[in-house]
Each structure stands twice: as structure tokens, then as C-alpha cells.
Design an enzyme around this catalytic site. Structure first.
Site, PDB file in Angstrom:
ATOM      1  N   ASP A  65       0.826  -1.201   0.000  1.00 52.22           N
ATOM      2  CA  ASP A  65       0.000   0.000   0.000  1.00 52.22           C
ATOM      3  C   ASP A  65       0.864   1.256   0.000  1.00 52.22           C
ATOM      4  O   ASP A  65       1.656   1.478   0.922  1.00 52.22           O
ATOM      5  CB  ASP A  65      -0.869  -0.044   1.266  1.00 52.22           C
ATOM      6  CG  ASP A  65      -1.934   1.019   1.239  1.00 52.22           C
ATOM      7  OD1 ASP A  65      -2.578   1.167   0.192  1.00 52.22           O
ATOM      8  OD2 ASP A  65      -2.098   1.721   2.249  1.00 52.22           O
ATOM      9  N   THR A  98      -3.134   5.770  -4.074  1.00 54.60           N
ATOM     10  CA  THR A  98      -2.009   6.537  -3.518  1.00 54.60           C
ATOM     11  C   THR A  98      -0.728   6.319  -4.319  1.00 54.60           C
ATOM     12  O   THR A  98       0.004   7.273  -4.571  1.00 54.60           O
ATOM     13  CB  THR A  98      -1.768   6.167  -2.042  1.00 54.60           C
ATOM     14  OG1 THR A  98      -1.576   4.756  -1.924  1.00 54.60           O
ATOM     15  CG2 THR A  98      -2.956   6.547  -1.195  1.00 54.60           C
ATOM     16  N   THR A  99      -0.488   5.073  -4.717  1.00 55.76           N
ATOM     17  CA  THR A  99       0.725   4.813  -5.490  1.00 55.76           C
ATOM     18  C   THR A  99       0.661   5.557  -6.826  1.00 55.76           C
ATOM     19  O   THR A  99       1.630   6.206  -7.240  1.00 55.76           O
ATOM     20  CB  THR A  99       0.877   3.302  -5.752  1.00 55.76           C
ATOM     21  OG1 THR A  99       0.630   2.610  -4.532  1.00 55.76           O
ATOM     22  CG2 THR A  99       2.257   2.965  -6.251  1.00 55.76           C
ATOM     23  N   ASP A 388      -8.973   0.028   1.607  1.00 57.18           N
ATOM     24  CA  ASP A 388      -9.033   0.542   0.235  1.00 57.18           C
ATOM     25  C   ASP A 388     -10.383   0.198  -0.372  1.00 57.18           C
ATOM     26  O   ASP A 388     -11.015   1.033  -1.016  1.00 57.18           O
ATOM     27  CB  ASP A 388      -7.915  -0.067  -0.619  1.00 57.18           C
ATOM     28  CG  ASP A 388      -6.540   0.523  -0.276  1.00 57.18           C
ATOM     29  OD1 ASP A 388      -6.459   1.293   0.696  1.00 57.18           O
ATOM     30  OD2 ASP A 388      -5.563   0.201  -0.979  1.00 57.18           O
TER      31      ASP A 388
HETATM   32  P1  ADP Z   1      -2.777   2.520  -6.001  1.00 58.82           P
HETATM   33  O1  ADP Z   1      -2.131   2.761  -4.677  1.00 58.82           O
HETATM   34  O2  ADP Z   1      -2.466   3.595  -6.976  1.00 58.82           O
HETATM   35  O3  ADP Z   1      -4.211   2.196  -5.890  1.00 58.82           O
HETATM   36  P2  ADP Z   1      -2.456  -0.209  -6.755  1.00 58.82           P
HETATM   37  O4  ADP Z   1      -1.262  -1.062  -6.487  1.00 58.82           O
HETATM   38  O5  ADP Z   1      -3.704  -0.494  -6.033  1.00 58.82           O
HETATM   39  O6  ADP Z   1      -1.998   1.267  -6.552  1.00 58.82           O
HETATM   40  O7  ADP Z   1      -2.715  -0.300  -8.309  1.00 58.82           O
HETATM   41  C1  ADP Z   1      -3.767   0.412  -8.911  1.00 58.82           C
HETATM   42  C2  ADP Z   1      -3.720   0.224 -10.407  1.00 58.82           C
HETATM   43  O8  ADP Z   1      -3.834  -1.138 -10.732  1.00 58.82           O
HETATM   44  C3  ADP Z   1      -4.878   0.947 -11.056  1.00 58.82           C
HETATM   45  O9  ADP Z   1      -4.426   1.616 -12.192  1.00 58.82           O
HETATM   46  C4  ADP Z   1      -5.816  -0.204 -11.418  1.00 58.82           C
HETATM   47  O10 ADP Z   1      -6.623   0.101 -12.518  1.00 58.82           O
HETATM   48  C5  ADP Z   1      -4.835  -1.281 -11.715  1.00 58.82           C
HETATM   49  N1  ADP Z   1      -5.415  -2.623 -11.645  1.00 58.82           N
HETATM   50  C6  ADP Z   1      -6.071  -3.220 -10.632  1.00 58.82           C
HETATM   51  N2  ADP Z   1      -6.462  -4.481 -10.954  1.00 58.82           N
HETATM   52  C7  ADP Z   1      -6.026  -4.684 -12.209  1.00 58.82           C
HETATM   53  C8  ADP Z   1      -6.094  -5.774 -13.137  1.00 58.82           C
HETATM   54  N3  ADP Z   1      -6.683  -6.913 -12.813  1.00 58.82           N
HETATM   55  N4  ADP Z   1      -5.514  -5.606 -14.341  1.00 58.82           N
HETATM   56  C9  ADP Z   1      -4.918  -4.447 -14.649  1.00 58.82           C
HETATM   57  N5  ADP Z   1      -4.812  -3.403 -13.853  1.00 58.82           N
HETATM   58  C10 ADP Z   1      -5.359  -3.490 -12.651  1.00 58.82           C
HETATM   59 MG    MG Z   2      -5.173   0.601  -5.098  1.00 55.01          MG
END
Ligand code: ADP
Ligand code: MG
Length: 546
Positions: A65, A98-99, A388
Site C-alpha cells: 500500500d 495513492t501509489t 481501500d
Molecule cells: P494505487 O495505490 O495507486 O491504488 P495499486 O497497487 O492499487 O496502486 O494499483 C492500482 C492500479 O492497478 C490501477 O491503475 C488499477 O486500474 C490497476 N489494476 C487493478 N487491478 C487490475 C487488473 N486486474 N488488471 C490491470 N490493472 C489493474
Molecule cells: Mg489501489
């Protein structure tokens, strides 16, 4: 006059103060901010890796996270802190993304640096970014979908929870999350503090459950009380069920045994009256925020009432919301209409601990998510994933607009903003184009982390979007570019707009700084001997001349 002005340098800063100006200042800030983004980019997306963070006490956190990593990292550089704030704002406003927000901020600054090297003025870059971010907002809104179908909500929760240690029970957990948020929704607002998340070590993630009510970490006041009550009518009392005199230091002198008996009898009568008032109201369960006298406990037990004493104030609030009861602050005014209701109230054993479950409440406005996991680190990461999930379901219910995920909106933005750049004249156009390029950092990083060639992925994404496939994104599970709505990868609109807004704000702020002056004392305490930062990969340059 003129002579006197020329008698040597004028010192306006303290002896130990450090000052970095102009280009050096900007480079230093940009480097620090980029380093923060660099540090978390490998965690983005479902295939992102986790980080293990060890603090000075030796406590370990394993997480994926973004905001948690940055908080645990104990970042000190002032410019880097601005980027951490981006993550914190994102967390507060939306609970997710957040990332992404931090990666965007880093990317905007990186591209700004290139422009500055070409001689573009920082304020021109800042203005170009601002224009582009306003356009980005419009583009995202125009590409978003109203969320009518209930099905989408669980997909939104699932997308937010992917890659965060909740994988094993993602589907079940997302159902729980959606039900929880729906339950606590008030007319206008959704206050997530009404979803209590209890993380319990023991059992597996799939043993997690949603309690339609409250779990109170207490036991019955007396073993003779029933351990379980069905069709519970619950009195919530925040005054002691005790005779007041005994609470204070009043001393009573008795001169003969009769007087003592009268005194004890009088006390007993008072307690009996108190218990009588409670039973008269029809209550068969009592939660008291204060103490309950032993005698009163005994009397309550005799009448088959389950009572809990010294209930936490926060639990009282949740009990009231969950059971529809009202907290009475005097025993005189307990009215049957004040009582809360629950299908069942009783003690249950949770991984070796006894707790009181107030369950099966009708239309509870406060619920409890009981998360289970094999080890402490597992439950903690599941808890972050669930937070989240709760966050995205909340903003979706509030705003009602969603976007496909997987880099689809960022690809669409890059294309739309490159078009828009043509309409922006002057050197701002360069900044608008740089902004468009920066958006593609998200699909590129998703591809990299999924082990897919980023160049191929980006080319494929662009061509599909050119062909009006607006929902085309990278499915990180399969590595294919497909329709993200079909693949069930959905995110709230607000997560994306907020990420762009905070990233742009931070970039603009840092670009406008051309002078960093740090007071001498600060320089000493945060100086070179500062541990920690030097150990983090990719954090080079952080120990700058601050
Ligand atoms: P953040 O802290 O930004 O939420 P995450 O590690 O949760 O970071 O990643 C979020 C990103 O991953 C978003 O751009 C989301 O659309 C993408 N994402 C989530 N699940 C999938 C999936 N199954 N395939 C492709 N992208 C995904
Ligand atoms: Mg996320």
C-alpha cells in the site's frame, strides 16, 4: 551613504544556515521528489511487489500500500515530504490510488526537469500543467460511466483490493465490503468510522465475516447471567448502576449494628429500584458505560438479563447506531422506545478470546467486519486492502461515476491531451505535451510490473484507443490489452481525478520554489548523520545540502 554600503557583505542569515538557490534548489527538490516515486513504483498494480519495512524498534510491516510505505519510511527531506502529502491527501479523499498519485507526481517533475533544461521557465511549465490538468478533468468526466448496476460495486472493491494479500478471498471480502458500506450509508454522507474493522489472528482469510451489528471486546458482568439472549431488547446506559455514596470517599459512622443493617438495606433498596427501572423498560440486555455494583449484577442475573459493564464510549455509539437504541444518561428516563433491538446478543469465542456479539440487527447503521488471517502480518495487510475497498465503494456510492482501470483512462488522457496541446499556443504547449506523456507512466508501470513489454503494451493501448476502444486497458493477469469493464477492472472516477489534481498541485508547488533556506539548527538535526535514507534503494540524492 554609498561608501557605507560597500564595507563588506551584509549577512542576513545565521551562521549555520544553509541556502541553495535557483537551479540547484530546483534540482535538489525534483531529485528528492522523484526518489519517493521511484521507491514505490514497483508496488503498482495487481502484480506489484510488496515491501518489508522495519522500524527502529524492529517492528515489521509487509505491505503493498503506497501511503503505508511512505508513512513507514520516515521521510525527512522537505520536498520529498510534499510528495508524501500527495499520497496522504489521496488516501483521505478517496481511500485508494495513492501509489498512482505519487508516480504521477514524480513523472510530472521528471518531465518538467527536461523542459527546464531546454530553457523553459518554471512558471510556464507550472501554467501548462495547470491547463492540462483542467482539461484532464473534463476528459475523465466525459469518459466515465454512471454506476447503476449493483454488480459493479463488488468489482470496484475487488479492483482496489487486488495485489494486497487478500487475493485468496477477494470475492468474498468484496461482497462483505459492499454490504458494510451500504449498511452504514446515511442520506447524504457515508461515515466509514461506522464500519468497525476487527482484525483477529487465527483462522484463514476466508473465515472473515460481516457482523450486522457490533462486536464488543468484553464478557458478561456475571457468570450467572445468560450467555446468550435472543430477540434482545437492549438498554444502553451511560450512568453507573451503583449507589453513589459508595463511589465517593464519604465515610459513614455507625454506632450500633442496627444502624449498619439499615444502611445496607437502604443501599440494597436503591439498587433494587435501579434494576426495577431497567426491567420495567422491557430490557433483557444491558450495556453500561460505567460500573455495575455486584449486588445489581446479581439482581440482573436473577432476572435473566445479560449485562456488560464498562463498555467503551465508541462501542456505545456504535451500539446505538446498530440497534436503533438511544443512550440513556439517567436510569429515571429509560423508556421502552429507547431500547435497541438485535436478533441475538451473546458471547462467542474468537480465536481464544471471549467477545460479546450483538448481531442480526435490523437495518444496522453500524457494522463490524471481522477479519481473520493466519498471522499478524497477513491480517494487517488484509485490513489495509479492506480499507481501500471500503474507500472506493464509499466514493462510488457518493459520486456514482466510475472508470475502467488498468491504464485505460490514462491512455485516453494522454491521447486527448496531446490533441488539446495543439490548441494551446506558446511554450505552454510543451508543458501540456509533457503532461500528456506523464499520464502514460501508469500503463507503462503496470506493464513493467506485470512482466509485459511496456513498449508493446503502450503501442497496443494507443492503437486500440485510436480505434475508439475507450475501455482498452492492460489486463495484468493475462498481459493482454482488453476491455477493462468486461474484465471487471473498475475504479471510481474520483480516484483518478484526485490523483491528477494532487500530483499537479505538488509538481506546481515544487517547480515554483527557487530558493531553499534552512535554519542552522534544522541543518544540524537533519544533517548528514541522518540514518535510514541512505539505506533505501533509489533514494540517492536525498541527503542533499539541507
Ligand atoms: P494505487 O495505490 O495507486 O491504488 P495499486 O497497487 O492499487 O496502486 O494499483 C492500482 C492500479 O492497478 C490501477 O491503475 C488499477 O486500474 C490497476 N489494476 C487493478 N487491478 C487490475 C487488473 N486486474 N488488471 C490491470 N490493472 C489493474
Ligand atoms: Mg489501489
Amino acid at each position: 551613504m554609498a561608501d557605507r554600503m560597500q564595507t563588506g557583505p551584509v549577512l542576513i542569515l545565521g551562521e549555520d544556515a544553509q541556502r541553495t538557490s535557483g537551479r540547484d534548489a530546483r534540482e535538489m527538490n525534483v531529485t528528492a521528489a522523484k526518489a519517493v516515486a521511484e521507491a514505490i513504483r514497483t508496488t503498482l498494480g495487481p502484480r506489484g511487489m510488496d515491501k518489508m519495512l522495519v522500524d527502529s524498534m524492529g517492528d515489521v510491516v509487509i505491505t503493498n500500500d503506497g501511503v503505508t510505505i511512505l508513512k513507514e519510511m520516515d521521510i525527512e527531506h522537505p520536498a520529498a515530504t510534499m510528495v508524501v502529502e500527495v499520497a496522504e491527501t489521496q488516501e483521505d479523499e478517496t481511500g485508494d490510488g495513492t501509489t498512482s498519485a505519487v508516480i504521477l507526481a514524480g513523472e510530472l517533475l521528471k518531465r518538467a526537469e527536461d523542459l527546464l533544461e531546454q530553457g523553459v521557465h518554471p512558471t510556464v511549465v507550472a501554467r501548462g500543467y495547470r491547463l492540462a490538468s483542467e482539461e484532464a478533468w473534463n476528459v475523465l468526466e466525459s469518459k466515465s460511466y454512471p454506476v447503476e448496476e449493483a454488480g459493479l460495486l463488488t468489482e470496484i472493491a475487488q479492483t482496489a483490493m487486488t495485489g494486497k494479500g487478500a487475493e485468496a478471498a477477494k470475492e468474498a471480502l468484496s461482497e462483505l465490503v459492499v454490504t458494510a458500506v451500504r449498511a452504514v450509508k446515511d442520506e447524504e454522507e457515508i461515515d466509514l468510522s461506522n464500519v468497525t474493522v476487527e482484525a483477529v489472528v487465527g483462522g484463514g482469510i476466508s473465515d472473515s465475516e460481516l457482523v450486522e451489528g457490533v462486536v464488543v471486546d468484553k464478557e458478561r458482568a456475571d457468570d450467572n447471567m445468560p450467555w446468550q439472549v435472543e430477540d434482545a431488547n437492549i438498554a444502553l446506559i451511560d450512568t453507573p448502576i451503583e449507589v453513589r455514596e459508595t463511589e465517593t470517599d464519604t465515610s459513614v459512622s455507625v454506632t450500633d449494628p442496627d444502624q449498619l443493617t439499615t444502611f445496607v438495606e437502604r443501599e440494597e433498596t436503591q439498587l433494587r429500584e435501579m434494576v426495577e427501572r431497567i426491567t420495567d423498560s422491557g430490557a433483557n440486555v444491558v450495556f453500561c458505560q460505567k460500573g455495575i455494583d455486584d449486588m445489581a449484577q446479581h439482581l440482573l442475573a436473577e432476572r435473566g438479563i445479560l449485562a456488560v459493564r464498562r463498555t467503551k464510549a465508541s462501542d456505545m455509539k456504535h451500539l446505538a447506531r446498530a440497534t436503533g437504541g438511544r443512550v440513556a444518561s439517567s436510569l429515571d428516563d429509560i423508556d421502552p422506545t429507547d431500547l435497541g433491538e438485535a436478533g441475538i446478543v451473546g458471547e462467542r469465542d474468537v480465536a481464544g478470546d471471549t467477545m460479546i456479539f450483538v448481531e442480526e440487527c435490523d437495518n444496522p447503521k453500524s457494522v463490524t467486519l471481522l477479519l481473520r488471517g493466519g498471522t499478524e502480518h497477513v491480517v494487517e495487510e488484509v485490513e489495509r486492502a479492506v480499507h481501500d475497498g471500503l474507500g472506493v465503494v464509499r466514493v462510488t456510492l457518493l459520486d456514482g461515476q466510475v472508470l475502467p482501470g488498468g491504464g485505460a483512462p490514462e491512455t485516453a488522457l494522454a491521447l486527448a491531451i496531446r490533441d488539446y496541446a495543439d490548441s494551446v499556443g506558446g511554450r505552454e504547449q510543451l508543458a501540456v505535451e509533457a503532461f500528456a506523456d506523464a499520464m502514460e507512466a501508469i500503463p507503462r508501470t503496470l506493464a513493467e510490473n506485470a512482466g509485459v513489454g511496456p513498449i508493446d503494451a503502450l503501442t497496443d493501448l494507443r492503437s486500440q484507443h485510436d480505434a475508439e476502444e475507450e475501455n482498452a486497458g492492460l489486463d495484468a493477469e493475462t498481459g493482454e490489452v482488453t476491455d477493462m469493464l468486461d474484465a471487471g477492472v473498475v475504479e471510481p472516477l474520483r480516484v483518478k481525478t484526485q490523483a491528477i489534481q494532487s500530483a499537479t498541485d505538488a509538481a506546481e508547488l515544487l517547480l515554483r520554489i527557487d530558493d531553499v533556506i534552512s535554519a542552522g539548527d534544522l541543518g544540524k538535526s537533519g544533517g548528514d548523520e541522518e540514518p535510514g535514507m541512505g539505506d533505501m534503494g533509489g533514494m540517492g540524492g536525498m541527503g542533499g545540502p539541507m
